[in-house]
Design a protein around this motif. Structure first.
Motif, PDB file in Angstrom:
ATOM      1  N   GLY A   1       0.820  -1.203   0.000  1.00  0.00           N
ATOM      2  CA  GLY A   1       0.000   0.000   0.000  1.00  0.00           C
ATOM      3  C   GLY A   1       0.852   1.250   0.000  1.00  0.00           C
ATOM      4  O   GLY A   1       2.063   1.210  -0.265  1.00  0.00           O
ATOM      5  N   ASN A   2       0.232   2.389   0.320  1.00  0.00           N
ATOM      6  CA  ASN A   2       0.892   3.681   0.375  1.00  0.00           C
ATOM      7  C   ASN A   2       0.974   4.163   1.818  1.00  0.00           C
ATOM      8  O   ASN A   2       0.112   3.836   2.637  1.00  0.00           O
ATOM      9  CB  ASN A   2       0.120   4.723  -0.442  1.00  0.00           C
ATOM     10  N   ILE A   3       2.001   4.939   2.123  1.00  0.00           N
ATOM     11  CA  ILE A   3       2.104   5.603   3.423  1.00  0.00           C
ATOM     12  C   ILE A   3       1.840   7.089   3.213  1.00  0.00           C
ATOM     13  O   ILE A   3       2.513   7.747   2.408  1.00  0.00           O
ATOM     14  CB  ILE A   3       3.486   5.399   4.056  1.00  0.00           C
ATOM     15  N   TYR A   4       0.844   7.630   3.941  1.00  0.00           N
ATOM     16  CA  TYR A   4       0.468   9.038   3.840  1.00  0.00           C
ATOM     17  C   TYR A   4       0.931   9.782   5.089  1.00  0.00           C
ATOM     18  O   TYR A   4       0.559   9.419   6.216  1.00  0.00           O
ATOM     19  CB  TYR A   4      -1.048   9.184   3.732  1.00  0.00           C
ATOM     20  N   PHE A   5       1.706  10.852   4.894  1.00  0.00           N
ATOM     21  CA  PHE A   5       2.036  11.771   5.969  1.00  0.00           C
ATOM     22  C   PHE A   5       1.229  13.045   5.742  1.00  0.00           C
ATOM     23  O   PHE A   5       1.519  13.829   4.839  1.00  0.00           O
ATOM     24  CB  PHE A   5       3.536  12.073   5.999  1.00  0.00           C
ATOM     25  N   ASN A   6       0.204  13.255   6.557  1.00  0.00           N
ATOM     26  CA  ASN A   6      -0.698  14.387   6.392  1.00  0.00           C
ATOM     27  C   ASN A   6      -0.433  15.467   7.425  1.00  0.00           C
ATOM     28  O   ASN A   6       0.459  15.348   8.261  1.00  0.00           O
ATOM     29  CB  ASN A   6      -2.154  13.914   6.465  1.00  0.00           C
ATOM     30  N   LEU A  15       8.177  -1.009   0.470  1.00  0.00           N
ATOM     31  CA  LEU A  15       6.831  -0.476   0.287  1.00  0.00           C
ATOM     32  C   LEU A  15       6.407  -0.709  -1.156  1.00  0.00           C
ATOM     33  O   LEU A  15       7.083  -0.250  -2.085  1.00  0.00           O
ATOM     34  CB  LEU A  15       6.818   1.016   0.619  1.00  0.00           C
ATOM     35  N   THR A  16       5.297  -1.422  -1.360  1.00  0.00           N
ATOM     36  CA  THR A  16       4.853  -1.687  -2.729  1.00  0.00           C
ATOM     37  C   THR A  16       4.371  -0.424  -3.417  1.00  0.00           C
ATOM     38  O   THR A  16       4.416  -0.314  -4.642  1.00  0.00           O
ATOM     39  CB  THR A  16       3.717  -2.723  -2.759  1.00  0.00           C
ATOM     40  N   GLY A  17       3.898   0.539  -2.637  1.00  0.00           N
ATOM     41  CA  GLY A  17       3.364   1.778  -3.191  1.00  0.00           C
ATOM     42  C   GLY A  17       4.285   2.960  -2.964  1.00  0.00           C
ATOM     43  O   GLY A  17       5.511   2.838  -3.000  1.00  0.00           O
ATOM     44  N   ASN A  18       3.672   4.123  -2.674  1.00  0.00           N
ATOM     45  CA  ASN A  18       4.380   5.389  -2.604  1.00  0.00           C
ATOM     46  C   ASN A  18       4.340   5.974  -1.193  1.00  0.00           C
ATOM     47  O   ASN A  18       3.458   5.648  -0.398  1.00  0.00           O
ATOM     48  CB  ASN A  18       3.744   6.405  -3.566  1.00  0.00           C
ATOM     49  N   VAL A  19       5.276   6.862  -0.920  1.00  0.00           N
ATOM     50  CA  VAL A  19       5.184   7.736   0.245  1.00  0.00           C
ATOM     51  C   VAL A  19       4.579   9.044  -0.230  1.00  0.00           C
ATOM     52  O   VAL A  19       5.133   9.708  -1.116  1.00  0.00           O
ATOM     53  CB  VAL A  19       6.555   7.979   0.888  1.00  0.00           C
ATOM     54  N   ILE A  20       3.443   9.427   0.339  1.00  0.00           N
ATOM     55  CA  ILE A  20       2.688  10.595  -0.123  1.00  0.00           C
ATOM     56  C   ILE A  20       2.658  11.615   1.006  1.00  0.00           C
ATOM     57  O   ILE A  20       2.178  11.325   2.111  1.00  0.00           O
ATOM     58  CB  ILE A  20       1.273  10.197  -0.556  1.00  0.00           C
ATOM     59  N   ILE A  21       3.162  12.818   0.732  1.00  0.00           N
ATOM     60  CA  ILE A  21       3.348  13.850   1.751  1.00  0.00           C
ATOM     61  C   ILE A  21       2.465  15.046   1.425  1.00  0.00           C
ATOM     62  O   ILE A  21       2.478  15.557   0.305  1.00  0.00           O
ATOM     63  CB  ILE A  21       4.827  14.276   1.817  1.00  0.00           C
ATOM     64  N   GLY A  22       1.676  15.498   2.415  1.00  0.00           N
ATOM     65  CA  GLY A  22       0.856  16.684   2.226  1.00  0.00           C
ATOM     66  C   GLY A  22      -0.389  16.443   1.400  1.00  0.00           C
ATOM     67  O   GLY A  22      -0.778  17.293   0.603  1.00  0.00           O
ATOM     68  N   ASN A  32      12.938   0.582   0.306  1.00  0.00           N
ATOM     69  CA  ASN A  32      12.745   0.307  -1.114  1.00  0.00           C
ATOM     70  C   ASN A  32      11.288   0.664  -1.412  1.00  0.00           C
ATOM     71  O   ASN A  32      10.377   0.003  -0.911  1.00  0.00           O
ATOM     72  CB  ASN A  32      13.039  -1.161  -1.423  1.00  0.00           C
ATOM     73  N   ILE A  33      11.069   1.735  -2.177  1.00  0.00           N
ATOM     74  CA  ILE A  33       9.719   2.248  -2.399  1.00  0.00           C
ATOM     75  C   ILE A  33       9.498   2.511  -3.882  1.00  0.00           C
ATOM     76  O   ILE A  33      10.448   2.598  -4.658  1.00  0.00           O
ATOM     77  CB  ILE A  33       9.454   3.530  -1.594  1.00  0.00           C
ATOM     78  N   ASN A  34       8.227   2.654  -4.272  1.00  0.00           N
ATOM     79  CA  ASN A  34       7.943   2.982  -5.661  1.00  0.00           C
ATOM     80  C   ASN A  34       8.360   4.415  -5.969  1.00  0.00           C
ATOM     81  O   ASN A  34       9.128   4.664  -6.891  1.00  0.00           O
ATOM     82  CB  ASN A  34       6.467   2.780  -5.979  1.00  0.00           C
ATOM     83  N   CYS A  35       7.857   5.386  -5.194  1.00  0.00           N
ATOM     84  CA  CYS A  35       8.265   6.768  -5.392  1.00  0.00           C
ATOM     85  C   CYS A  35       7.826   7.613  -4.212  1.00  0.00           C
ATOM     86  O   CYS A  35       7.079   7.160  -3.339  1.00  0.00           O
ATOM     87  CB  CYS A  35       7.717   7.352  -6.693  1.00  0.00           C
ATOM     88  N   VAL A  36       8.294   8.850  -4.187  1.00  0.00           N
ATOM     89  CA  VAL A  36       7.862   9.852  -3.215  1.00  0.00           C
ATOM     90  C   VAL A  36       7.019  10.885  -3.964  1.00  0.00           C
ATOM     91  O   VAL A  36       7.390  11.333  -5.041  1.00  0.00           O
ATOM     92  CB  VAL A  36       9.064  10.551  -2.553  1.00  0.00           C
ATOM     93  N   VAL A  37       5.879  11.258  -3.374  1.00  0.00           N
ATOM     94  CA  VAL A  37       5.023  12.300  -3.946  1.00  0.00           C
ATOM     95  C   VAL A  37       4.801  13.368  -2.882  1.00  0.00           C
ATOM     96  O   VAL A  37       4.205  13.092  -1.837  1.00  0.00           O
ATOM     97  CB  VAL A  37       3.661  11.744  -4.414  1.00  0.00           C
ATOM     98  N   VAL A  38       5.318  14.575  -3.130  1.00  0.00           N
ATOM     99  CA  VAL A  38       5.049  15.718  -2.258  1.00  0.00           C
ATOM    100  C   VAL A  38       3.997  16.555  -2.974  1.00  0.00           C
ATOM    101  O   VAL A  38       4.214  17.014  -4.089  1.00  0.00           O
ATOM    102  CB  VAL A  38       6.320  16.538  -1.997  1.00  0.00           C
ATOM    103  N   ASN A  39       2.863  16.757  -2.336  1.00  0.00           N
ATOM    104  CA  ASN A  39       1.701  17.280  -3.060  1.00  0.00           C
ATOM    105  C   ASN A  39       1.649  18.784  -3.230  1.00  0.00           C
ATOM    106  O   ASN A  39       0.819  19.272  -3.993  1.00  0.00           O
ATOM    107  CB  ASN A  39       0.407  16.798  -2.387  1.00  0.00           C
ATOM    108  N   ASN A  40       2.478  19.542  -2.536  1.00  0.00           N
ATOM    109  CA  ASN A  40       2.436  20.980  -2.768  1.00  0.00           C
ATOM    110  C   ASN A  40       3.756  21.640  -2.412  1.00  0.00           C
ATOM    111  O   ASN A  40       4.569  21.094  -1.663  1.00  0.00           O
ATOM    112  CB  ASN A  40       1.283  21.621  -1.987  1.00  0.00           C
TER     113      ASN A  40
END
Length: 332
Positions: A94-99, A112-119, A134-142
């Motif tokens: 899954g994904n890990i979300y840091f909100n 991590l099969t998915g992404n680290v998603i920030i913001g 080992n992750i798919n990618c990092v996504v910083v949303n803003n």
């Protein structure tokens, strides 16, 4: 203090061994809660700022509804197949979300099969650390998110930073997209998966881009010329490249990357990115191992079980024999 910490963690590993596949959530006051799922662990975290979550070896899934809203450190025992933990590597599906509210959090030692998603949702989240994963990618949303730190990971795809400030160092990674006022240093950067972004390994503005190996090879389809770096105001220093960029660049021309690295298997833990003899003079400055970084070890700061034996039944006195050997920081 270090010895006391190790003893405390060893006791924690003992407890986890008795509760197979349990996740230990240690609160800031030192109390520990054992849960069975990562969703349950995040629920505890979101009620208690400053938790540390210890994930044993094995597989865990996480729902997209479980988004972290408090400061937390999540530590697995590692992601490499040759990890000597008897319960295997730590895998999160899954994904890990840091909100919003999770500033200062960290994720370490996990596949991590998915992404680290920030913001997510446009919130500002600062000072997130991703290390030894080992992750798919990092996504910083803003763009308001600052000081995202990505260090010593395998990142399998393109990471998106959306004009935010990030520190990206000592990773084997796919392309890096839209960093602003950031630092990109000592990485191995593959750009094969960025055809939608102008054939660039890096898209950055006003950033320091130094001592990386940037694998652009000019073999784009339709005879379009790839460029290593896209953006403006960047400072480049001593990168190993196939297309000139910055000061003191080391252009290897038509040399195959297989002739540069000891074992080039791409974004894969089986790769060995030490330089062959012809390029060994650069290893103290350029690439993953500069400045004494032990990239191959990637040891998360948590004890893990290397051997255990639990008797099937109690003895005549009602005692159950449990023997466990743990390892931490390379020492048993």
């Amino acid at each position: 203090m270090k010895k006391k910490f190790f003893i405390l963690c060893a006791a924690l590993v003992w407890t986890v061994a008795l509760m197979a596949q349990s996740i230990a959530v240690v609160k800031a006051n030192g109390s520990t809660t054992l849960v069975r799922t990562l969703d349950e662990a995040i629920a505890v975290v979101n009620e208690n700022d400053g938790c540390v979550v210890y994930l044993p070896g094995g597989g865990f899934s996480v729902s997209d509804d479980s988004k972290i809203t408090k400061k937390v450190t999540i530590i697995g025992i590692g992601h490499k197949a040759n990890n000597d933990n008897v319960d295997g590597v730590t895998t999160i599906s899954g994904n890990i979300y840091f909100n919003e509210g999770s500033d200062g959090s960290a994720l370490m030692g996990c596949y991590l099969t998915g992404n680290v998603i920030i913001g997510d949702g446009g919130s500002t989240v600062n000072d997130i650390l991703i290390r030894y994963c080992n992750i798919n990618c990092v996504v910083v949303n803003n763009s308001t998110c600052k000081e995202t730190t990505i260090n010593q990971n395998f990142i399998r795809s393109t990471s998106h930073f959306n004009d935010s400030k990030a520190i990206i160092s000592n990773n084997v990674t796919g392309a890096i997209y839209k960093v602003n006022l950031g630092t990109i240093t000592n990485n191995i950067i593959w750009g094969e998966d960025v055809f939608d972004y102008g054939y660039s390994n890096i898209w950055a503005d006003n950033s320091i881009i130094s001592y990386n190996v940037i694998t652009n090879d000019n073999n784009a389809p339709w005879q379009r010329t790839r460029t290593n770096i896209r953006g403006g105001g960047n400072t480049g220093i001593k990168n190993i490249v196939k297309v000139d960029f910055g000061e003191e660049c080391i252009n290897i021309g038509s040399t195959s990357w297989d002739d540069v690295f000891e074992n080039n298997a791409g974004i894969n833990p089986s790769s060995n990115f030490h330089f062959k003899e012809a390029y060994s003079q650069y290893e103290s400055q350029v690439g993953l191992y500069a400045n004494g970084v032990q990239f191959d070890k990637q040891i998360a700061p948590v004890p893990y079980i290397v051997a255990k034996r639990i008797d099937e039944q109690t003895d005549a006195s009602g005692m159950l024999s449990v023997k466990i050997r743990v390892k931490a920081g390379g020492e048993e």
